[in-house]
Structure formats: structure tokens, C-alpha cells
Design a protein around this motif. Structure first.
Motif, short mmCIF file in Angstrom:
data_model
loop_
_atom_site.label_atom_id
_atom_site.label_comp_id
_atom_site.label_asym_id
_atom_site.label_seq_id
_atom_site.Cartn_x
_atom_site.Cartn_y
_atom_site.Cartn_z
N VAL A 124 8.60 6.65 31.26
CA VAL A 124 9.77 6.03 31.00
C VAL A 124 9.85 4.59 31.13
N LEU A 125 9.24 4.00 32.11
CA LEU A 125 8.76 2.56 32.16
C LEU A 125 8.43 2.12 30.98
N HIS A 126 7.28 2.63 30.36
CA HIS A 126 6.58 2.06 29.30
C HIS A 126 7.47 1.98 27.95
N ASP B 14 3.44 -0.27 34.66
CA ASP B 14 3.29 0.81 35.28
C ASP B 14 3.90 0.69 36.87
N LEU B 15 4.33 1.55 37.47
CA LEU B 15 4.70 1.66 38.79
C LEU B 15 3.58 1.25 39.72
N ALA C 262 12.67 -1.42 39.38
CA ALA C 262 12.47 -1.07 37.93
C ALA C 262 13.22 -1.95 37.03
N GLN C 263 14.73 -2.17 37.55
CA GLN C 263 15.77 -3.10 36.53
C GLN C 263 15.58 -2.55 35.21
N LEU C 264 15.67 -1.40 34.73
CA LEU C 264 15.59 -0.77 33.65
C LEU C 264 16.88 -1.26 32.87
N PRO C 265 16.75 -1.25 31.38
CA PRO C 265 18.00 -1.62 30.65
C PRO C 265 18.71 -0.38 30.18
N PHE D 27 18.09 7.51 32.60
CA PHE D 27 16.90 7.48 33.29
C PHE D 27 16.47 8.93 33.77
N TYR D 28 17.52 9.40 34.57
CA TYR D 28 17.26 10.74 35.08
C TYR D 28 17.00 11.89 34.10
#
Length: 271
Positions: free
Chosen positions: A34-36, A42-43, A67-70, A76-77
């Protein structure tokens, strides 16, 4: 070696993720995917170390702050759940686990499971491994969403281990047998919060960490074993006391293969 003044072990209580099965690596695969997908790295183990062993809500706060994901947390979940449904059924026992559980059973040691995984994820990780999880009857499996554990009282609080012991003692009392004391329990953990929770429960502890986690805490191993890394930050008064450096109540092992049960008063020495 365990100190001679310690109680003989009558019960062994086990964490699951990263201790019995290789699911910690599967968590990493799912999270990094998900991060990529959103251009994030990477975490790192400095963050992952804080997530291990904690209940979902607490771990999620730590993760998202880093993470500060957009995307929204719901997005995300949803994506992570898709990946977990794909990868968790691939989980396999870690080296030495099946042999250790069999030896404990043969020596009449009582066993219970205490994991922060909730019921849905537990099923994904365990349904294909009946030969492993048959060692833990349903009444001796404490999961992260167990209603008997109050909100905010997951690891590193001691509650989950004390509840696991309570289930064992309920069975013993029904059979007219002597209840087990916390000091007669050996907790098996891979996470730092989990070690602290075991120490706060007044139990002996085995720390068997992922190699990358061990590197993260290089030079601080004795702090971890004593439960003095400061993982527990709220509710100190009712959290039980951690241990002391070098008190002999906890031990670091890098694998559960050929675990020295005899040093804990389990089994007999070969002549």
C-alpha cells in the motif's frame, strides 16, 4: 539459564504473530504494498517495532502519524484488508514451534494463546494450521477483540496474559487442582510491548524477536527483558510493575528450535 530462585513452570502462554507463525513478515508485505502504491517508502523497523504486539487502534494511530498517506484511513484499511485476505492464509509455523508445543504437551504443561489479532484475522492466519492451533482449545485462546479486555488495556498492559492464566485456572479449579501462580507462567513473545506486558503480569518471559527487531534494540536488550523500555505510558498505577535489569526473569533466544525446557524444570535431563 533461569535463576534457581524462580518458580518451576506449570504453564506456557504464547503470543502468535512473529512468534508462532511468520505473519509479521506478511504484515510487512501488505503494508509496504500500500505504501508503494502511493509513493511512500518501506515501513522502517523503527516504526514497525512500535506497532508489534499492540491492539489495532493504538497501532493504527502510530502508523498513520508516520505514513501520512494521501488517502483516507478507510481507503487504506480496505486495500490492506484485500491484501491480508490474500497473504494471511500463507502463514507458516516458525522454526522449532511445532516441536516445542509437542514437548510441552508431553510434559503436561498447560498452554494458552494471547494475541492482539482480532477474530477475523486470527481465522485467516490459523484455519489452515490445525496441527498447530489444536494445542490451544477455544477457551484458552484470548484474541485482541476479546470483550473481557477493557479498551486501552492491550499490550503492554498485563491484562491479556492475566486473562489467559485465568482461563487455565478456571479449568484447573473445576477439576479440583491447584491454581497456577503468575510466577509459574512462562510467556513467549517476539515484540517489545509484549515482553513488557508479560513482565508487568509478574510472569517469566522468553523474548524471541525478529532479527531486524533485535538489531533495532541492539545494546538495549537488558532493558527490553526487564520491561523498562517505557512502552507503557498510560495507566501506570494499575499496570503492574516491570522487572529489574538482570533479575533473571526474562531471557533472549533467537529461535525456538531446541528450546532448553530442562532449564525451566520441564522434562528430565538425559543420562
Amino acid at each position: 539459564m533461569a535463576q534457581p530462585n524462580l518458580s518451576k513452570i506449570r504453564a506456557c502462554l504464547f503470543d502468535m504473530d512473529g512468534l508462532l507463525i511468520d505473519s509479521e513478515d506478511l504484515y510487512t508485505i501488505c503494508t509496504n504494498t500500500v505504501l508503494h502504491e502511493h509513493g511512500r517508502p518501506d515501513l522502517p523497523w523503527s516504526i514497525k517495532a512500535q506497532l508489534q504486539g499492540r491492539p489495532g487502534p493504538q497501532a493504527q494511530e502510530i502508523f498513520h502519524a508516520w505514513a501520512q498517506l494521501p488517502i483516507t484511513r478507510e481507503e487504506f484499511y480496505s486495500r490492506q484488508t484485500e491484501l491480508q485476505k490474500e497473504h494471511f492464509p500463507k502463514a507458516q509455523p516458525l522454526p522449532g514451534v511445532l516441536e516445542l508445543l509437542q514437548r510441552l504437551k508431553e510434559n503436561g504443561i498447560h498452554m494458552a494463546l494471547a494475541t492482539s489479532s482480532h477474530a477475523g484475522n486470527f481465522k485467516l492466519k490459523s484455519a489452515h494450521l490445525p496441527h498447530l492451533f489444536s494445542h490451544f482449545p477455544d477457551q484458552h485462546r484470548i484474541l485482541g477483540d476479546d470483550k473481557r479486555i477493557a479498551p486501552g488495556r492491550g499490550k503492554p498492559c498485563p491484562d491479556i496474559w492475566l486473562l489467559a492464566l485465568e482461563t487455565l485456572n478456571s479449568s484447573l479449579i473445576q477439576r479440583g487442582e491447584t491454581p497456577i501462580l503468575p510466577s509459574e507462567c512462562l510467556v513467549f513473545e517476539d515484540s517489545v510491548p509484549g515482553v513488557e506486558s508479560g513482565r508487568r503480569a509478574g510472569m517469566q518471559v522468553i523474548w524471541c524477536p525478529h532479527p531486524e527487531l533485535l538489531l533495532e534494540y541492539k545494546g538495549r536488550e537488558e532493558e527490553v527483558l526487564a520491561g523498562l523500555t517505557g512502552e507503557h505510558k498510560e495507566g501506570e498505577v494499575s499496570a503492574g510493575k516491570p522487572g529489574e535489569i538482570g533479575d533473571g526473569w526474562a531471557r533472549l533466544v533467537e529461535s525456538l528450535e531446541r528450546f532448553p525446557l530442562i532449564e525451566y524444570g520441564i522434562g528430565r535431563r538425559k543420562e
